[in-house]
Scaffold this active site. Structure first.
Site, PDB file in Angstrom:
ATOM      1  N   ARG A 112       1.132  -1.190  -0.182  1.00  0.00           N
ATOM      2  CA  ARG A 112      -0.016  -0.011   0.293  1.00  0.00           C
ATOM      3  C   ARG A 112       0.924   1.159   0.223  1.00  0.00           C
ATOM      4  O   ARG A 112       1.665   1.292   0.682  1.00  0.00           O
ATOM      5  CB  ARG A 112      -0.982   0.101   1.227  1.00  0.00           C
ATOM      6  CG  ARG A 112      -1.834  -0.985   1.313  1.00  0.00           C
ATOM      7  CD  ARG A 112      -2.979  -0.626   2.285  1.00  0.00           C
ATOM      8  NE  ARG A 112      -2.533  -0.304   3.760  1.00  0.00           N
ATOM      9  CZ  ARG A 112      -3.265   0.187   4.680  1.00  0.00           C
ATOM     10  NH1 ARG A 112      -4.597   0.010   4.273  1.00  0.00           N
ATOM     11  NH2 ARG A 112      -2.740   0.786   5.673  1.00  0.00           N
ATOM     12  N   THR A 116      -1.543   7.355  -0.597  1.00  0.00           N
ATOM     13  CA  THR A 116      -2.791   7.197  -1.055  1.00  0.00           C
ATOM     14  C   THR A 116      -3.811   5.910  -0.615  1.00  0.00           C
ATOM     15  O   THR A 116      -4.807   5.934  -0.835  1.00  0.00           O
ATOM     16  CB  THR A 116      -2.664   7.045  -2.621  1.00  0.00           C
ATOM     17  OG1 THR A 116      -2.265   5.887  -2.722  1.00  0.00           O
ATOM     18  CG2 THR A 116      -1.856   8.371  -3.353  1.00  0.00           C
ATOM     19  N   ASP A 208       0.626  -3.635  11.761  1.00  0.00           N
ATOM     20  CA  ASP A 208       1.136  -3.689  10.774  1.00  0.00           C
ATOM     21  C   ASP A 208       1.202  -5.411  10.550  1.00  0.00           C
ATOM     22  O   ASP A 208       2.449  -5.945  11.295  1.00  0.00           O
ATOM     23  CB  ASP A 208       2.160  -3.301  10.091  1.00  0.00           C
ATOM     24  CG  ASP A 208       2.696  -3.371   8.807  1.00  0.00           C
ATOM     25  OD1 ASP A 208       2.727  -4.438   8.272  1.00  0.00           O
ATOM     26  OD2 ASP A 208       2.823  -2.131   7.896  1.00  0.00           O
ATOM     27  N   ASP A 211       5.015  -6.629   9.076  1.00  0.00           N
ATOM     28  CA  ASP A 211       6.103  -6.295   9.818  1.00  0.00           C
ATOM     29  C   ASP A 211       5.973  -7.295  11.114  1.00  0.00           C
ATOM     30  O   ASP A 211       7.196  -7.600  11.574  1.00  0.00           O
ATOM     31  CB  ASP A 211       5.811  -4.736  10.386  1.00  0.00           C
ATOM     32  CG  ASP A 211       6.287  -3.758   9.558  1.00  0.00           C
ATOM     33  OD1 ASP A 211       7.038  -4.252   8.740  1.00  0.00           O
ATOM     34  OD2 ASP A 211       5.937  -2.620   9.770  1.00  0.00           O
TER      35      ASP A 211
HETATM   36  C1  PRP Z   1      -1.337  -5.134   4.049  1.00  0.00           C
HETATM   37  C2  PRP Z   1      -2.040  -6.464   4.251  1.00  0.00           C
HETATM   38  C3  PRP Z   1      -3.008  -6.604   3.017  1.00  0.00           C
HETATM   39  C4  PRP Z   1      -3.205  -4.937   2.882  1.00  0.00           C
HETATM   40  C5  PRP Z   1      -4.480  -4.510   3.375  1.00  0.00           C
HETATM   41  O1  PRP Z   1      -0.232  -5.368   3.330  1.00  0.00           O
HETATM   42  O2  PRP Z   1      -1.134  -7.578   4.306  1.00  0.00           O
HETATM   43  O3  PRP Z   1      -2.325  -6.860   1.742  1.00  0.00           O
HETATM   44  O4  PRP Z   1      -2.319  -4.278   3.847  1.00  0.00           O
HETATM   45  O5  PRP Z   1      -4.852  -3.218   3.264  1.00  0.00           O
HETATM   46  P1  PRP Z   1      -5.870  -2.680   2.280  1.00  0.00           P
HETATM   47  O6  PRP Z   1      -7.083  -3.569   2.289  1.00  0.00           O
HETATM   48  O7  PRP Z   1      -6.202  -1.333   2.700  1.00  0.00           O
HETATM   49  O8  PRP Z   1      -5.270  -2.809   0.711  1.00  0.00           O
HETATM   50  P2  PRP Z   1       1.097  -3.874   3.193  1.00  0.00           P
HETATM   51  O9  PRP Z   1       0.508  -3.280   2.058  1.00  0.00           O
HETATM   52  O10 PRP Z   1       1.233  -3.496   4.723  1.00  0.00           O
HETATM   53  O11 PRP Z   1       2.223  -4.773   2.593  1.00  0.00           O
HETATM   54  P3  PRP Z   1       3.004  -5.789   3.574  1.00  0.00           P
HETATM   55  O12 PRP Z   1       2.270  -7.128   3.596  1.00  0.00           O
HETATM   56  O13 PRP Z   1       4.388  -6.183   2.376  1.00  0.00           O
HETATM   57  O14 PRP Z   1       3.510  -5.337   4.700  1.00  0.00           O
HETATM   58  N1  URA Z   2      -2.290  -3.428   6.696  1.00  0.00           N
HETATM   59  C1  URA Z   2      -1.972  -4.117   8.150  1.00  0.00           C
HETATM   60  O1  URA Z   2      -0.884  -4.668   8.050  1.00  0.00           O
HETATM   61  N2  URA Z   2      -2.674  -3.654   9.075  1.00  0.00           N
HETATM   62  C2  URA Z   2      -3.832  -2.793   9.085  1.00  0.00           C
HETATM   63  O2  URA Z   2      -4.311  -2.623  10.065  1.00  0.00           O
HETATM   64  C3  URA Z   2      -4.084  -2.490   7.819  1.00  0.00           C
HETATM   65  C4  URA Z   2      -3.518  -2.702   6.574  1.00  0.00           C
END
Ligand code: PRP
Ligand code: URA
Length: 218
Positions: A112, A116, A208, A211
């Site tokens: 993400r 945005t 997160d 993370d």
């Molecule tokens: C997180 C999660 C989803 C997304 C959800 O990933 O694992 O893929 O956010 O958010 P959304 O519904 O608003 O799109 P992130 O973008 O943090 O990436 P990561 O798994 O690499 O940390």
């Molecule tokens: N992605 C995450 O990992 N946690 C949240 O709460 C939202 C998006």
């Protein structure tokens, strides 16, 4: 966003098993350390997967028991494909592989944008005959729904026709966005939370997830 009546979305399935809820509570706890967190994500994936895979395709094989020959059903694992959304979805992948050894895996990389909150694609590798597979997308978090919708778009572009989505925690905003866009795609949810904060994190959520699975929050 406040409460939504999830029952108005016929494709949204809230899995209310006490063991799922219990383990999600442990995931939410900020005291839960990386190795424990990773194990728990896997365990929740197994429990949710057990529920979500109720209608798996089966076929008959002939076997021999100690008593006699018989024809019995087995799961058609070759028709099954799990697609974790990188990174956090990888935490659920081991659990799914344990449930159905022999299923194939695709991978979709999305992150993400911090401002945005829209998903940015950086990786995609899917099995060749994805149009013949029952595809289960796995990602622990459904926040705005952007990543889930993006992943389904990518899968459809590659020809996938039978798609389901399994998440651990969902926000009402994400459920609404996903179910309005794809009312035909089953959406399995472990817990439905209150809503998003101004950084589009789920509240109370678990922080997160990527993370916490990979220890990059330290
Ligand atoms: C997180 C999660 C989803 C997304 C959800 O990933 O694992 O893929 O956010 O958010 P959304 O519904 O608003 O799109 P992130 O973008 O943090 O990436 P990561 O798994 O690499 O940390
Ligand atoms: N992605 C995450 O990992 N946690 C949240 O709460 C939202 C998006």
């Amino acid at each position: 966003m406040g409460e939504i009546d999830i029952t108005k979305y016929k494709n949204a399935i809230l899995l209310k098993h006490p063991l799922i809820t219990h383990k999600i509570t442990q995931l939410r706890d900020k005291q839960t350390k990386t190795n424990q967190f990773r194990l728990m994500v896997k365990e929740v994936a197994i429990l949710e997967g057990y529920e979500a895979l109720r209608n798996l395709p089966m076929y008959n094989v002939e076997i021999e028991t100690p008593i006699e020959k018989t024809v019995q059903p087995v799961v058609n694992r070759k028709r099954l494909c799990f697609v974790p959304i990188l990174r956090a979805g990888l935490g659920m992948a081991d659990g799914m592989a344990e449930l159905v050894p022999g299923a194939s895996f695709g991978h979709i990389g999305l992150y993400r944008d911090e401002v945005t909150h829209l998903p940015i694609e950086y990786y995609c590798k899917l099995p060749g005959n994805i149009d013949e597979k029952e595809v289960y997308v796995i990602d622990p978090m459904l926040a705005t729904g952007g990543s889930a919708i993006g992943a389904v778009e990518i899968l459809k572009k590659h020809g996938a026709r039978q798609i389901s989505f399994i998440c651990i925690i969902a926000a009402p905003e994400g459920v609404k966005a996903f179910c309005e866009k794809y009312p035909e795609i089953p959406l399995y949810i472990g817990a439905l939370d209150r809503g998003l904060n101004d950084r589009a994190y789920i509240c109370p959520g678990l922080g997160d997830c990527g993370d916490r699975v990979f220890g990059t929050n330290k």
